[in-house]
Design a protein around this motif. Structure first.
Motif, short mmCIF file in Angstrom:
data_model
loop_
_atom_site.label_atom_id
_atom_site.label_comp_id
_atom_site.label_asym_id
_atom_site.label_seq_id
_atom_site.Cartn_x
_atom_site.Cartn_y
_atom_site.Cartn_z
N ILE A 1 0.84 -1.20 0.00
CA ILE A 1 0.00 0.00 0.00
C ILE A 1 0.87 1.24 0.00
CG2 ILE A 1 -1.84 1.21 1.22
CD1 ILE A 1 -2.61 -1.51 0.00
N ALA A 2 1.95 1.23 0.79
CA ALA A 2 2.85 2.39 0.83
C ALA A 2 3.47 2.63 -0.54
CB ALA A 2 3.93 2.17 1.89
N LEU A 3 3.90 1.58 -1.21
CA LEU A 3 4.49 1.74 -2.53
C LEU A 3 3.48 2.26 -3.55
CD1 LEU A 3 6.84 -1.36 -2.94
CD2 LEU A 3 7.49 1.03 -2.67
N SER A 4 2.24 1.78 -3.46
CA SER A 4 1.22 2.25 -4.39
C SER A 4 0.96 3.74 -4.19
CB SER A 4 -0.06 1.45 -4.22
OG SER A 4 -0.60 1.65 -2.92
N LEU A 5 0.96 4.20 -2.94
CA LEU A 5 0.78 5.63 -2.69
C LEU A 5 1.98 6.43 -3.17
CD1 LEU A 5 -0.86 5.58 0.86
CD2 LEU A 5 -1.97 5.92 -1.35
N VAL A 6 3.18 5.86 -3.07
CA VAL A 6 4.37 6.54 -3.59
C VAL A 6 4.27 6.71 -5.10
CG1 VAL A 6 6.86 6.31 -3.95
CG2 VAL A 6 5.88 5.84 -1.71
N PHE A 7 3.77 5.67 -5.80
CA PHE A 7 3.62 5.76 -7.25
C PHE A 7 2.59 6.81 -7.64
CE2 PHE A 7 5.03 1.10 -7.49
CZ PHE A 7 6.35 1.48 -7.70
N ILE A 8 1.62 7.06 -6.77
CA ILE A 8 0.56 8.03 -7.11
C ILE A 8 0.91 9.43 -6.62
CG2 ILE A 8 -1.86 8.62 -6.81
CD1 ILE A 8 -2.44 5.64 -6.50
#
Length: 301
Positions: A130-137
């Motif tokens: 989830i943290a990585l997905s938020l970083v990508f966004i």
């Protein structure tokens, strides 16, 4: 030997040797192997951490490391950061989880069952995903800033909150909200819909029905989910690390820094003891809330 009977038949001599009776082990002896394995896998490491926390570099046993750690500004700031981020994230999870569960339970729409099933799958996701997905966004080179720079021609985008405490809180709310929704959905399924119909027929508005009828019924489940999320937020390490929030130092991150980067094992163990104490205390609160939830369920049934 055999003895004669009046019918001319013989009977075996019952006075001869008998086979020894089988001995059965007491029931509590079957608990020894799992208890031994649990003690070796869990209790013994905790004992080592506790012993290391009272073992200063000068030798012997003393509380000197505790005094130094509790007096350091790094520990005090990490403790305060951990507590307020956990409380803020837990509050957000409880509010968002209650609203989403309410919609899924009482506002039917196409695909509601699929969303409920997805919540169960979401619980199995690792936190760093989830943290990585938020970083990508929302990261500095993420989709939101990339779209802004493409449209305006600016060198940098305006979205820069992910590396702040609010970015950590947002990521924790995103990841831990289903842990609140799961017990709430189970509690909503047991709410008597006749009470809702009676309240609506008497002219009660939806907000009043929620406040006076629904909320008291599911409050123990909401408290249980909130207590569980609070424990998980206090011990979260992956989200804080993968969001890249350099100025956000929580207790788990402080343990990692002192043990791995600074090789200060006694100081890291002191912080670990504090973190474990907080977790156990909150877990006790969670168990109390869960027992009350189970008692209310039995009373309604």
């Amino acid at each position: 030997m055999t003895t004669a009977t009046t019918s001319g038949l013989t009977e075996p001599d019952t006075d001869g040797p008998r086979p020894p009776a089988s001995r059965t082990l007491p029931t509590w002896t079957w608990l020894l192997p799992p208890l031994a394995g649990l003690s070796f896998a869990l209790l013994y490491p905790l004992f080592l951490v506790l012993r290391e926390s009272v073992s200063p570099e000068t030798g012997g046993y003393s509380l000197e490391v505790y005094r130094e750690t509790f007096g350091s500004s790094a520990f005090q700031e990490a403790l305060w950061t951990t507590v307020w981020i956990a409380l803020a994230a837990t509050t957000g999870c409880m509010v968002l989880g209650f609203f989403l569960s309410l919609v899924l339970a009482f506002v039917p729409f196409p695909g509601s069952r699929l969303v409920a099933r997805f919540i169960d799958i979401f619980l199995a996701f690792p936190s760093f995903l989830i943290a990585l997905s938020l970083v990508f966004i929302y990261g500095s080179a993420g989709m939101a800033n990339g779209l802004w720079t493409d449209l305006t021609g600016a060198r940098e985008g305006p979205v820069d909150f992910l590396t702040t405490p609010w970015g950590v809180i947002m990521a924790e709310i995103t990841f831990f909200t289903p842990f609140v929704m799961r017990p709430l959905l189970a509690a909503f399924s047991q709410v008597d819909t006749a009470q809702l119909e009676v309240a609506s027929s008497l002219g009660a508005r939806p907000l009043r029905v929620i406040r006076t009828v629904i909320l008291p019924e599911v409050l123990p489940s909401l408290a249980a989910g909130g207590a569980l999320v609070l424990v998980l937020c206090l011990n979260d390490f992956g989200i804080v690390l993968f969001t890249g929030a350099k100025d956000v130092v929580t207790l788990p991150l402080l343990i990692y820094t002192r043990a791995i980067l600074e090789y200060d094992y006694p100081g890291a163990c002191v912080v670990a003891v504090v973190n474990v104490t907080l977790s156990i205390s909150l877990y006790g609160l969670y168990r109390v809330a869960m027992s009350r939830t189970a008692g209310d369920s039995r009373a309604r049934s």
